[in-house]
Design an enzyme around this catalytic site. Structure first.
Site, PDB file in Angstrom:
ATOM      1  N   LYS A 113       0.828  -1.218   0.000  1.00 42.94           N
ATOM      2  CA  LYS A 113       0.000   0.000   0.000  1.00 42.94           C
ATOM      3  C   LYS A 113       0.851   1.251   0.000  1.00 42.94           C
ATOM      4  CE  LYS A 113      -4.238  -1.679   2.153  1.00 42.94           C
ATOM      5  NZ  LYS A 113      -5.186  -1.546   3.260  1.00 42.94           N
ATOM      6  N   LYS A 200      -5.244  -9.799  -6.707  1.00 46.75           N
ATOM      7  CA  LYS A 200      -6.499  -9.999  -5.975  1.00 46.75           C
ATOM      8  C   LYS A 200      -7.507  -8.903  -6.303  1.00 46.75           C
ATOM      9  CE  LYS A 200      -6.054  -7.669  -1.829  1.00 46.75           C
ATOM     10  NZ  LYS A 200      -6.172  -7.285  -0.498  1.00 46.75           N
ATOM     11  N   LYS A 203     -10.655  -3.065  -3.614  1.00 47.72           N
ATOM     12  CA  LYS A 203     -11.428  -1.820  -3.699  1.00 47.72           C
ATOM     13  C   LYS A 203     -10.586  -0.703  -4.275  1.00 47.72           C
ATOM     14  CE  LYS A 203     -13.788  -2.560   0.685  1.00 47.72           C
ATOM     15  NZ  LYS A 203     -12.802  -2.627   1.765  1.00 47.72           N
TER      16      LYS A 203
END
Ligand code: TYM
Length: 337
Positions: A113, A200, A203
């Site tokens: 992230k 994966k 969102k």
């Protein structure tokens, strides 16, 4: 018999997608039947990356409404908003002071992230797994139903509970806090992107076509599935590492149609993509229809949603405060009489 306790949550960072539902929420719905279940909308986690305040407030309510639309029953489970229970932030601080930096530096999700955030990485993003540990430990959860990607965070929560709290601060050998276990489904724990079979479903993927959200219209679902990445082989199969898209879409079909892997594996073994995709679209649309109907009712009845969340808040507060006080005492923090 004392029922085991379950805790879990989803971030209100964007629309809930098939991965969140099939990997986690679907499991909560089953568990609530014979477990004491707590589920929260983790809005404090959502502000670890830049966010729009109006959007966050809206998404928080929508996420809570979706929990219920997916089958979480307020009469059986406690449904609440993380930031409304101040004990989450308070325990997070205590755990921050007990957690070694080098444990945190191993966290894979932070590495992934933080790359996306460039120079703007917040301390909150680094601390995200400790806040998650606080969420879990506050409720003395036995089981934490999550998708595959949360395994490492659960290990951290376990290590903090066992090695940093129970072993160090118990005065009588009795554990101060429960050491939680992850609960990861055999099927659905890692749903992949529709546009890249090795990534994966997420969102935060900038490509909307990579995921199907629980509120997508039938037309949009059909369009996204039509555009989903495929390969040139005819016939679908599970578990061929060279064909991740076939495995992912077939797995989705097996769960969403309710037919199961054996039947679907046989039925689709010789099927071309052109025949398969409309079947998958149909199964997805029918599986989501009851969720969408209930969601629309609830989101238009704010009074009912507010009532459910107020009740959830009161239940959660009681449990969380007790654990927090126990830990504060164990750490030598003076409490008010
Ligand atoms: P979030 O919002 O990223 O994900 C929510 C849940 O959905 C699962 N999940 C998936 N499962 C299968 N396939 C996918 N593609 C997929 N993407 C996401 C996640 O594993 C998760 O179970 N850090 C948590 C939120 C959290 C939490 C907690 C969870 C905060 N505190 C305490 C449990 C207990 C997260 O990943 O949120």
């Amino acid at each position: 018999m004392v029922r085991k306790r379950v805790l879990s949550g989803v971030q209100p960072t964007g629309a809930i997608h098939l991965g969140n539902w099939l990997g986690a929420i679907r499991n909560w719905v089953e568990l609530q039947e014979n477990h004491e279940t707590y589920v929260c909308v983790v809005d404090l986690h959502a502000i670890t990356v830049p966010h729009d305040p109006k959007q966050l407030a809206e998404n928080t309510l929508r996420t809570a409404a979706l929990y219920i639309a997916c089958g979480m029953d307020p009469a059986k489970s406690t449904i609440f908003i993380q930031s409304q229970i101040s004990a989450h932030s308070e325990l997070c601080w205590l755990l921050n002071c007990l957690t070694p930096m080098n444990w945190m530096e191993r966290m894979i999700q932070f590495k992934e992230k933080s790359i996306k955030q460039g120079d703007n990485v917040s301390i909150g993003l680094f601390d995200y797994p400790v806040l998650m540990a606080a969420d879990i430990l506050l409720y003395n959860a036995d089981l934490v139903p999550v998708g595959e990607d949360q395994k490492q965070h659960l290990e951290l929560a376990r290590d903090i509970a066992q090695q940093r709290i129970n072993s160090k601060f118990s005065s009588n050998g009795e554990p101060i806090i429960k050491v939680p276990k992850p609960l990861i489904l055999k099927e659905g724990a890692k749903i992949m992107s529709l546009t890249e079979g090795n990534k994966k479903m997420s969102k935060s993927d900038p490509n909307d076509n990579s995921r199907i959200t629980l509120l997508d219209s039938p037309e949009l679902i059909t369009k996204k599935i039509k555009r989903a990445k495929t390969d040139t082989t005819i016939g679908l199969e599970f578990n061929n590492p060279k064909r991740p898209e076939a495995d992912n879409l077939l797995s989705l079909y097996s769960i969403l149609s309710g037919l199961g892997r054996e039947v679907v594996g046989k039925d689709c073994a010789e099927m071309g993509w052109g025949t398969f995709k409309p079947l998958l679209a149909e199964a997805t649309i029918s599986a989501l229809k009851p969720i969408q109907t209930q969601y629309n009712e609830l989101i238009n009845d704010r009074g009912e949603l507010d009532r459910i969340l107020l009740e959830g808040r009161a239940n959660a507060e009681e449990v969380a405060q007790k654990t927090l006080s126990r830990l504060q005492l164990a750490l030598g923090l003076l409490r008010k009489n």
